[in-house]
Design a protein around this motif. Structure first.
Motif, PDB file in Angstrom:
ATOM      1  N   ASN A  31       0.967  -1.201  -0.051  1.00 16.61           N
ATOM      2  CA  ASN A  31      -0.020   0.165  -0.010  1.00 16.61           C
ATOM      3  C   ASN A  31       0.798   1.253   0.184  1.00 16.61           C
ATOM      4  N   ARG A  32       0.146   2.380   0.174  1.00 13.02           N
ATOM      5  CA  ARG A  32       0.851   3.688   0.185  1.00 13.02           C
ATOM      6  C   ARG A  32       0.217   4.654   1.424  1.00 13.02           C
ATOM      7  N   GLU A  33       1.196   5.045   2.062  1.00 10.20           N
ATOM      8  CA  GLU A  33       0.868   6.000   3.148  1.00 10.20           C
ATOM      9  C   GLU A  33       1.284   7.262   3.072  1.00 10.20           C
ATOM     10  N   PRO A  34       0.510   8.423   3.554  1.00 12.63           N
ATOM     11  CA  PRO A  34       1.131   9.589   3.474  1.00 12.63           C
ATOM     12  C   PRO A  34       2.355   9.707   4.713  1.00 12.63           C
ATOM     13  N   ILE A  35       3.143  10.649   4.114  1.00 11.43           N
ATOM     14  CA  ILE A  35       4.366  11.116   4.752  1.00 11.43           C
ATOM     15  C   ILE A  35       4.017  12.109   5.946  1.00 11.43           C
ATOM     16  N   VAL A  36       3.084  12.971   5.485  1.00 14.15           N
ATOM     17  CA  VAL A  36       2.583  14.014   6.581  1.00 14.15           C
ATOM     18  C   VAL A  36       1.066  14.166   6.112  1.00 14.15           C
ATOM     19  N   LEU A  37       0.174  14.781   7.039  1.00 14.19           N
ATOM     20  CA  LEU A  37      -0.946  15.076   6.701  1.00 14.19           C
ATOM     21  C   LEU A  37      -1.200  16.603   6.191  1.00 14.19           C
ATOM     22  N   PRO A  38      -2.155  16.966   5.368  1.00 14.92           N
ATOM     23  CA  PRO A  38      -2.145  18.403   5.031  1.00 14.92           C
ATOM     24  C   PRO A  38      -2.559  19.278   6.195  1.00 14.92           C
ATOM     25  N   ALA A  39      -2.997  18.896   7.200  1.00 15.44           N
ATOM     26  CA  ALA A  39      -3.236  19.608   8.228  1.00 15.44           C
ATOM     27  C   ALA A  39      -3.551  21.050   8.212  1.00 15.44           C
ATOM     28  N   ALA A  40      -5.039  21.272   7.827  1.00 16.65           N
ATOM     29  CA  ALA A  40      -5.561  22.531   8.211  1.00 16.65           C
ATOM     30  C   ALA A  40      -5.790  23.100   9.401  1.00 16.65           C
ATOM     31  N   PHE A  41      -5.291  22.337  10.606  1.00 14.42           N
ATOM     32  CA  PHE A  41      -5.456  22.742  11.922  1.00 14.42           C
ATOM     33  C   PHE A  41      -4.099  22.719  12.471  1.00 14.42           C
ATOM     34  N   PRO A  42      -3.738  23.566  13.352  1.00 18.83           N
ATOM     35  CA  PRO A  42      -2.435  23.817  13.919  1.00 18.83           C
ATOM     36  C   PRO A  42      -2.325  22.788  15.147  1.00 18.83           C
ATOM     37  N   ASN A  43      -2.194  21.441  14.737  1.00 21.59           N
ATOM     38  CA  ASN A  43      -2.355  20.612  15.669  1.00 21.59           C
ATOM     39  C   ASN A  43      -1.124  20.279  16.752  1.00 21.59           C
ATOM     40  N   LEU A  44       0.127  20.674  16.113  1.00 23.17           N
ATOM     41  CA  LEU A  44       1.389  20.577  17.125  1.00 23.17           C
ATOM     42  C   LEU A  44       1.110  21.248  18.168  1.00 23.17           C
ATOM     43  N   LEU A  45       0.799  22.428  18.114  1.00 25.17           N
ATOM     44  CA  LEU A  45       0.648  23.540  19.497  1.00 25.17           C
ATOM     45  C   LEU A  45      -0.836  23.190  20.073  1.00 25.17           C
ATOM     46  N   ALA A  46      -1.972  22.973  19.431  1.00 23.20           N
ATOM     47  CA  ALA A  46      -2.995  22.948  19.726  1.00 23.20           C
ATOM     48  C   ALA A  46      -3.469  21.800  20.697  1.00 23.20           C
ATOM     49  N   ASN A  47      -2.777  20.620  20.399  1.00 28.21           N
ATOM     50  CA  ASN A  47      -3.049  19.285  20.983  1.00 28.21           C
ATOM     51  C   ASN A  47      -1.783  18.900  21.839  1.00 28.21           C
ATOM     52  N   GLY A  48      -0.611  19.576  21.531  1.00 23.72           N
ATOM     53  CA  GLY A  48       0.594  19.227  22.098  1.00 23.72           C
ATOM     54  C   GLY A  48       1.151  17.779  21.759  1.00 23.72           C
ATOM     55  N   SER A  49       2.133  17.220  22.365  1.00 20.87           N
ATOM     56  CA  SER A  49       2.836  16.135  21.962  1.00 20.87           C
ATOM     57  C   SER A  49       3.779  15.655  23.197  1.00 20.87           C
ATOM     58  N   GLN A  50       3.928  14.316  23.566  1.00 21.89           N
ATOM     59  CA  GLN A  50       4.902  13.909  24.562  1.00 21.89           C
ATOM     60  C   GLN A  50       5.463  12.886  23.815  1.00 21.89           C
ATOM     61  N   GLY A  51       6.778  12.877  24.161  1.00 21.85           N
ATOM     62  CA  GLY A  51       7.627  11.560  23.525  1.00 21.85           C
ATOM     63  C   GLY A  51       9.155  11.447  24.073  1.00 21.85           C
ATOM     64  N   ILE A  52       9.697  10.334  24.233  1.00 24.59           N
ATOM     65  CA  ILE A  52      11.078  10.145  24.730  1.00 24.59           C
ATOM     66  C   ILE A  52      11.731   9.307  23.444  1.00 24.59           C
ATOM     67  N   ALA A  53      12.612   9.834  23.101  1.00 23.01           N
ATOM     68  CA  ALA A  53      13.506   9.003  21.890  1.00 23.01           C
ATOM     69  C   ALA A  53      14.895   8.755  22.530  1.00 23.01           C
ATOM     70  N   VAL A  54      15.798   8.554  21.966  1.00 17.33           N
ATOM     71  CA  VAL A  54      17.161   8.244  22.373  1.00 17.33           C
ATOM     72  C   VAL A  54      17.813   9.357  22.353  1.00 17.33           C
ATOM     73  N   GLY A  55      18.207   9.809  23.486  1.00 20.45           N
ATOM     74  CA  GLY A  55      19.075  11.044  23.689  1.00 20.45           C
ATOM     75  C   GLY A  55      18.393  12.345  23.520  1.00 20.45           C
ATOM     76  N   MET A  56      17.072  12.296  23.040  1.00 18.37           N
ATOM     77  CA  MET A  56      16.382  13.631  23.181  1.00 18.37           C
ATOM     78  C   MET A  56      14.845  13.234  23.588  1.00 18.37           C
TER      79      MET A  56
END
Length: 748
Positions: free
Chosen positions: A158-183
């Motif tokens: 199949n194929r999947e989107p790399i990013v969504l069109p995002a007509a909504f400022p979701n990064l700041l509106a909903n926030g996000s939490q995550g722990i990667a390696v070293g960051m």
């Protein structure tokens, strides 16, 4: 013994440096975690798992208003097609997107048990159902119009989107939490109407800074409400650098319960705090008697939050009660800000507020250009077809004749009417019923409309200014949907000044206030007897130990202890051992140097001043506030050499100082002649030929000089009778008046 086995031949064996191999593999793992798991994309604010869930739901046609489908169906599709990880991990991510206490603007509407603010888990995925919300629809808007790039899925089926069109400022509106390696990343939710205002300002002022955008974005807006008590400077610094934290408190009110009694009712708790755990912690503190001013805690929550805190008595100050709880429990929490995101979907970077909004705006413009080009291509295809159909309507009879009589009607039509293959196919596919006159007028109208639209899109694509105007119009539409007057868009978190705790004595709130008598023995053992005990004659001591001193105070007090090495130690009265045994050595509570002994001990009062002096007769006045130590090491107050030791520490309450030396000479001089210092060697108080100081006291001259003799009788010499002993600091003094104790001490 069997024949030894030969080692395998070296063919196909590759020697690898272990360090290099580990580094390479760990780096690959780290990159995978950063790129494909833990950090959100700056453009749509989503991690891959969330993006795949939303795209999978779109394929299942779970739009807002559509019928709900089982969560298990969504999880199964997402796992099978896009996300080759555990089903529970996908379901946990889906649940969080549906929780209105975790997401400021939920992307999924859930039906069934999706967990609660108490920290309870959601029901199993076979029981719950889900569909997308309007916010998710906005994030996906235009995905079928070549708005974003697609890539192959993990199995290339199949194929999947790399990013969504995002007509909504979701990064700041909903926030996000995550722990990667070293960051790691931690972005709190914000109010979308404020973000839209800031984005519109950024469109018209591309060079705007994060500080300027703070006129629109006041700070985080948590789904659980609460009160942010952070200074404006600190908030501005956090948004400028992309790193910081916000001190968030529960919202509470005082509720009268009649007859002068009251309770404190908490209606909103800090973001990310589980209510059940919070109440458990308060109950634990109650059991451990660490909250003597709180009598009870009750959870009366239903749909809304209602935690009732009952004070021990109605005389308790509500502010003191809440400040104590804020200090000891999660009713106050710090929400971190670390805007570490993937810019351009590739590079992890910490962004400030302006850069984060700029990433989203630039993405919206790219989406607009791509959707416009896609629409342009669609129009051009349709215009080609319409052009062919309109040509044919001019000579319908001939067309019908060609189709009826020719073996290859397509080629003949193309030749006769100079048509393209697409146009010829469209004519051959036209139904007979469409050949009426009315249809020709419809086609002409459609042709004109599409030609006009094509002109508009070409103008749009040629003008950057028009593109930004269109982006701004789209942002205004989002603001209309989620404006401050809508139930979802209304700001929930408020701001308040950081409270000044300077005048609130939290120790007093955490310890039950009771009268005690502190007893110190000659060998340095200390204990606290309950109540104000007058007669200590029956008190037992260990071995040949005896009473050194005693005084009345309260459990909430601090006790100051002066050692012979010039250090003052601070002990909490509430932590002193009880009076049933012999007590404990002060050495267990303070780091008393080897060879140092205790000179005196007394209760601390904030406003008091102290006269400290060494055996050689040097001293100064010190404010009690500056000698209080927070650690076991104490504070060095008197600086001195090995030849002398600290002799005394007495309250400096009065206007004159009386000193007596070992040579039995008495001197009285004004207190103003003694300097006030925080630490030092001090100045000479009295001059001696040989020996040193024996005792000193501060008194009011008008009241006369008093002392106690060995029979515990009090003697007083009036001010007029002290003329012979009045002098200046560092004088030698004269023999004391009749009746002065032989031990050269002023006594209690």
């Amino acid at each position: 013994m069997g024949k030894p086995v030969d080692p395998p031949s070296g063919d196909g064996v590759e020697n690898v440096n272990l360090k290099a191999a580990l580094e390479e593999r760990y780096l690959a793992y780290a990159l995978s975690t950063i790129m494909h798991r833990a950090l959100p994309d700056a453009r749509d604010g989503l991690k891959p798992v969330h993006r795949r869930i939303l795209y999978g739901m779109r394929l299942l046609r779970l739009d807002p208003g559509a019928a709900f489908k089982k969560s298990a169906r969504v999880v199964g599709d997402v796992m099978g097609q896009f996300h080759p990880h555990g089903d529970q991990a996908i379901y946990d991510a889906l649940v969080r997107l549906a929780q209105d206490f975790a997401q400021r603007y939920p992307l999924i509407e859930g039906q069934g048990n999706f967990g609660n603010i108490d920290g309870d888990n959601a029901a199993a995925m076979r029981y719950t159902e889900a569909r997308m919300t309007e916010v998710a629809r906005l994030l996906l808007q235009g995905i079928d119009e070549d708005a974003v790039d697609f890539r192959e899925t993990y199995d290339e089926a199949n194929r999947e989107p790399i990013v969504l069109p995002a007509a909504f400022p979701n990064l700041l509106a909903n926030g996000s939490q995550g722990i990667a390696v070293g960051m790691a990343t931690s972005i709190p939710p914000h109010n979308v109407a404020e973000l839209c205002d800031a984005a519109l300002y950024l469109v018209s002022h591309p060079r705007a800074t994060s500080d300027q955008l703070l006129h629109f974005v006041q700070g985080p807006d948590f789904p659980t409400g609460g009160v942010i008590v952070e200074s404006r400077e600190s908030i501005a610094e956090a948004y400028r650098t992309g790193r910081g934290s916000f001190r968030t408190r529960a919202r509470w009110t005082r509720e009268e319960t009649g007859r002068g009694t009251w309770v404190a009712v908490v209606t909103e708790i800090p973001y990310g705090v589980a209510k059940a755990r919070l109440i458990e912690k308060i109950a634990e503190l109650l059991q451990e008697r660490k909250l003597p001013i709180l009598a009870d805690v009750r959870d009366e929550s239903a749909e809304d939050i209602r935690i009732v805190l009952e004070p021990r008595s109605r005389t308790v100050d509500p502010a003191l009660l809440m400040e104590t709880l804020f200090k000891l429990t999660e009713l106050e929490a710090r929400v971190p800000l670390n805007m570490n995101v993937l810019t351009a979907g590739q590079v992890p970077k910490v962004l400030g507020l302006a850069e984060a909004l700029r990433e989203w705006l630039d993405h919206r413009r790219v989406v607009l250009q791509r959707r416009s080009r896609y629409r342009l291509g669609e129009i051009e295809k349709r215009l080609e077809v319409l052009g062919g159909l309109l040509i044919v309507y001019l000579d319908l009879d001939r067309v019908i004749k060609i189709i009826r009589e020719e073996a290859e009607p397509k080629a003949e039509l193309m030749t006769v009417f100079a048509l393209t293959e697409v146009q010829a196919d469209a004519i051959l596919n036209t139904r007979l019923r469409s050949l009426r006159k009315l249809e020709e007028m419809e086609l002409r109208r459609e042709f004109d409309q599409l030609t006009a639209e094509k002109g508009e899109i070409e103008t749009l694509l040629a003008s950057e200014d028009r593109q930004w105007k269109t982006v701004a119009w789209e942002i205004r539409e989002v603001k209309k949907t989620f404006g401050p007057e809508t139930p979802l868009g209304k700001r929930r978190t408020v701001f308040a000044e950081a409270p000044d705790n300077g005048d609130i004595d939290l120790t007093a709130a955490m310890v039950e206030r009771e009268p005690i008598t502190v007893v110190l023995s000659e060998k340095g053992w200390i204990r606290a007897l309950k109540g104000h005990v007058q007669d200590l004659s029956s008190l037992q001591f260990k071995g040949d130990d005896a009473l050194k001193l005693s005084f009345h105070t309260e459990t909430t007090a601090k006790i100051l202890v002066l050692a012979t090495n010039g250090k003052i130690f601070t002990l909490d009265a509430s932590k002193l051992p009880g009076g049933r045994g012999f007590g404990d050595p002060v050495r267990l509570m303070a780091d008393l140097d080897e060879g140092a002994d205790i000179v005196t001990a007394f209760p601390y009062r904030p406003e008091m001043k102290l006269l400290v002096a060494t055996r050689e007769g040097r001293g100064f006045v010190v404010p009690a506030e500056s000698v209080v130590a927070n650690t076991r090491k104490g504070k060095q107050v008197l600086n001195m050499d090995d030849r002398t030791t600290a002799l005394l520490c007495v309250p400096a309450e009065g206007d004159h100082v009386a000193t007596i030396g070992e040579n039995r000479k008495l001197l009285v001089f004004p207190l103003v002649q003694v300097p006030e210092m925080g630490r030092g060697r001090g100045v000479r108080l009295q001059k001696y030929k040989d020996g040193g100081m024996s005792d000193a006291k501060v008194f009011r001259l008008a009241d006369g000089l008093t002392w106690k003799d060995t029979s515990d009788r009090t003697w007083t010499v009036a001010a007029g009778d002290l003329t012979d002993w009045l002098g200046n600091r560092a004088d030698a003094g004269r023999l004391p008046p009749k009746g002065f104790p032989k031990n050269n001490k002023f006594g209690g």
